[in-house]
Design a protein around this motif. Structure first.
Motif, PDB file in Angstrom:
ATOM      1  N   SER A 118     -12.209  28.724   5.184  1.00  0.00           N
ATOM      2  CA  SER A 118     -11.316  27.505   5.974  1.00  0.00           C
ATOM      3  C   SER A 118     -10.055  27.880   6.623  1.00  0.00           C
ATOM      4  O   SER A 118      -9.119  27.363   6.523  1.00  0.00           O
ATOM      5  CB  SER A 118     -11.025  26.345   4.946  1.00  0.00           C
ATOM      6  OG  SER A 118     -12.099  25.700   4.810  1.00  0.00           O
ATOM      7  N   CYS A 128     -14.725  22.758  12.580  1.00  0.00           N
ATOM      8  CA  CYS A 128     -15.964  23.177  12.846  1.00  0.00           C
ATOM      9  C   CYS A 128     -16.347  24.733  12.508  1.00  0.00           C
ATOM     10  O   CYS A 128     -15.047  25.376  12.453  1.00  0.00           O
ATOM     11  CB  CYS A 128     -16.738  23.020  13.976  1.00  0.00           C
ATOM     12  SG  CYS A 128     -16.019  23.916  15.525  1.00  0.00           S
ATOM     13  N   ARG A 129     -17.390  25.407  12.184  1.00  0.00           N
ATOM     14  CA  ARG A 129     -17.379  26.800  11.953  1.00  0.00           C
ATOM     15  C   ARG A 129     -17.935  27.521  12.993  1.00  0.00           C
ATOM     16  O   ARG A 129     -18.204  28.664  12.911  1.00  0.00           O
ATOM     17  CB  ARG A 129     -18.057  27.035  10.724  1.00  0.00           C
ATOM     18  CG  ARG A 129     -17.381  26.677   9.298  1.00  0.00           C
ATOM     19  CD  ARG A 129     -17.861  27.156   8.008  1.00  0.00           C
ATOM     20  NE  ARG A 129     -17.006  26.703   6.824  1.00  0.00           N
ATOM     21  CZ  ARG A 129     -17.123  25.767   6.103  1.00  0.00           C
ATOM     22  NH1 ARG A 129     -17.980  24.761   6.173  1.00  0.00           N
ATOM     23  NH2 ARG A 129     -16.133  25.692   5.202  1.00  0.00           N
ATOM     24  N   SER A 130     -18.651  26.823  13.923  1.00  0.00           N
ATOM     25  CA  SER A 130     -19.259  27.417  14.898  1.00  0.00           C
ATOM     26  C   SER A 130     -19.393  26.450  16.259  1.00  0.00           C
ATOM     27  O   SER A 130     -19.339  25.490  16.198  1.00  0.00           O
ATOM     28  CB  SER A 130     -20.943  27.820  14.590  1.00  0.00           C
ATOM     29  OG  SER A 130     -21.672  26.891  14.141  1.00  0.00           O
ATOM     30  N   SER A 133     -21.960  16.387  21.090  1.00  0.00           N
ATOM     31  CA  SER A 133     -23.361  16.628  21.145  1.00  0.00           C
ATOM     32  C   SER A 133     -24.118  15.735  22.155  1.00  0.00           C
ATOM     33  O   SER A 133     -25.019  15.983  22.849  1.00  0.00           O
ATOM     34  CB  SER A 133     -24.154  16.704  19.753  1.00  0.00           C
ATOM     35  OG  SER A 133     -23.883  15.274  19.052  1.00  0.00           O
ATOM     36  N   SER A 154     -20.379  22.879  15.896  1.00  0.00           N
ATOM     37  CA  SER A 154     -21.426  22.816  14.926  1.00  0.00           C
ATOM     38  C   SER A 154     -20.960  23.451  13.492  1.00  0.00           C
ATOM     39  O   SER A 154     -20.036  23.638  13.112  1.00  0.00           O
ATOM     40  CB  SER A 154     -22.490  23.757  15.268  1.00  0.00           C
ATOM     41  OG  SER A 154     -23.680  23.871  14.428  1.00  0.00           O
ATOM     42  N   ASP A 155     -21.809  23.002  12.460  1.00  0.00           N
ATOM     43  CA  ASP A 155     -21.423  23.426  11.000  1.00  0.00           C
ATOM     44  C   ASP A 155     -19.954  22.619  10.919  1.00  0.00           C
ATOM     45  O   ASP A 155     -19.067  23.583  10.499  1.00  0.00           O
ATOM     46  CB  ASP A 155     -21.483  25.049  10.735  1.00  0.00           C
ATOM     47  CG  ASP A 155     -21.146  25.223   9.459  1.00  0.00           C
ATOM     48  OD1 ASP A 155     -21.524  24.632   8.603  1.00  0.00           O
ATOM     49  OD2 ASP A 155     -21.163  26.532   9.129  1.00  0.00           O
ATOM     50  N   LEU A 156     -19.995  21.505  11.038  1.00  0.00           N
ATOM     51  CA  LEU A 156     -18.989  20.481  10.814  1.00  0.00           C
ATOM     52  C   LEU A 156     -18.356  20.765   9.384  1.00  0.00           C
ATOM     53  O   LEU A 156     -19.180  20.731   8.294  1.00  0.00           O
ATOM     54  CB  LEU A 156     -19.120  19.245  11.029  1.00  0.00           C
ATOM     55  CG  LEU A 156     -19.803  19.040  12.476  1.00  0.00           C
ATOM     56  CD1 LEU A 156     -20.007  17.379  13.082  1.00  0.00           C
ATOM     57  CD2 LEU A 156     -18.760  19.720  13.713  1.00  0.00           C
ATOM     58  N   VAL A 157     -17.014  20.654   9.132  1.00  0.00           N
ATOM     59  CA  VAL A 157     -16.321  20.589   7.956  1.00  0.00           C
ATOM     60  C   VAL A 157     -15.446  19.303   7.898  1.00  0.00           C
ATOM     61  O   VAL A 157     -14.997  18.995   8.879  1.00  0.00           O
ATOM     62  CB  VAL A 157     -15.251  21.915   8.216  1.00  0.00           C
ATOM     63  CG1 VAL A 157     -14.049  21.840   6.772  1.00  0.00           C
ATOM     64  CG2 VAL A 157     -15.580  23.096   8.335  1.00  0.00           C
ATOM     65  N   ASP A 184     -13.001  29.822   9.490  1.00  0.00           N
ATOM     66  CA  ASP A 184     -13.983  31.012   9.034  1.00  0.00           C
ATOM     67  C   ASP A 184     -14.585  30.168   7.802  1.00  0.00           C
ATOM     68  O   ASP A 184     -14.052  29.108   7.310  1.00  0.00           O
ATOM     69  CB  ASP A 184     -13.497  32.135   8.639  1.00  0.00           C
ATOM     70  CG  ASP A 184     -12.388  32.074   7.725  1.00  0.00           C
ATOM     71  OD1 ASP A 184     -12.149  31.319   6.804  1.00  0.00           O
ATOM     72  OD2 ASP A 184     -11.446  33.318   7.815  1.00  0.00           O
ATOM     73  N   GLU A 185     -15.311  31.178   7.067  1.00  0.00           N
ATOM     74  CA  GLU A 185     -15.859  30.506   5.648  1.00  0.00           C
ATOM     75  C   GLU A 185     -14.725  30.337   4.499  1.00  0.00           C
ATOM     76  O   GLU A 185     -15.234  29.510   3.510  1.00  0.00           O
ATOM     77  CB  GLU A 185     -16.704  31.573   5.319  1.00  0.00           C
ATOM     78  CG  GLU A 185     -16.278  32.778   4.885  1.00  0.00           C
ATOM     79  CD  GLU A 185     -16.129  33.797   6.103  1.00  0.00           C
ATOM     80  OE1 GLU A 185     -15.489  34.848   5.796  1.00  0.00           O
ATOM     81  OE2 GLU A 185     -16.438  33.559   6.835  1.00  0.00           O
TER      82      GLU A 185
END
Length: 119
Positions: free
Chosen positions: A18, A104-106, A75, A91-94, A15-16
């Motif tokens: 981590s 990732c976050r999504s 991808s 997506s939205d890789l950390v 999540d936002e």
């Protein structure tokens, strides 16, 4: 709904803040796409001497779609299979301090867009 990871890496969604939401172990036999690079002579606007390539990509050896099952793929695999509507692309890789992906976050759903959810 079951989610099957077809990548060679553990996939973790955070999540936002981590905090881990869910993780899936790496695949023993990951889905891969073969790519052959072919040199392109020239392209308008690209300075002479800059090497240009195009990729001819194959198809991944994916399992057949299963009702109610999602498959996590890279991808590259997702883009090689635009007809599939059961593929999830991280997506939205950390990344860590060295730039390595840790989570990732999504996910992006491959194929035809699905109904959007209001924010």
């Amino acid at each position: 709904m079951p989610v099957v990871n077809l990548t060679p890496h553990m996939v973790t969604v955070v999540d936002e803040r981590s905090r881990v939401i869910q993780s899936w172990p790496r695949a023993d036999s990951p889905a891969r796409v073969e790519a052959v690079r072919v040199r392109v002579a020239r392209a308008a606007g690209v300075p002479e001497g800059v090497p240009l390539l195009t990729e001819e990509r194959g198809r991944a050896d994916l399992p057949e779609p299963r009702e109610g099952t999602w498959f996590i793929v890279s991808s590259v695999v997702g883009s090689a299979h635009p007809e599939r509507r059961d593929l999830l692309v991280p997506s939205d890789l950390v990344r860590d301090g060295k730039g390595a992906v840790t989570a990732c976050r999504s996910f992006v759903i491959s194929g035809t867009p699905v109904q959007k959810v209001a924010p």
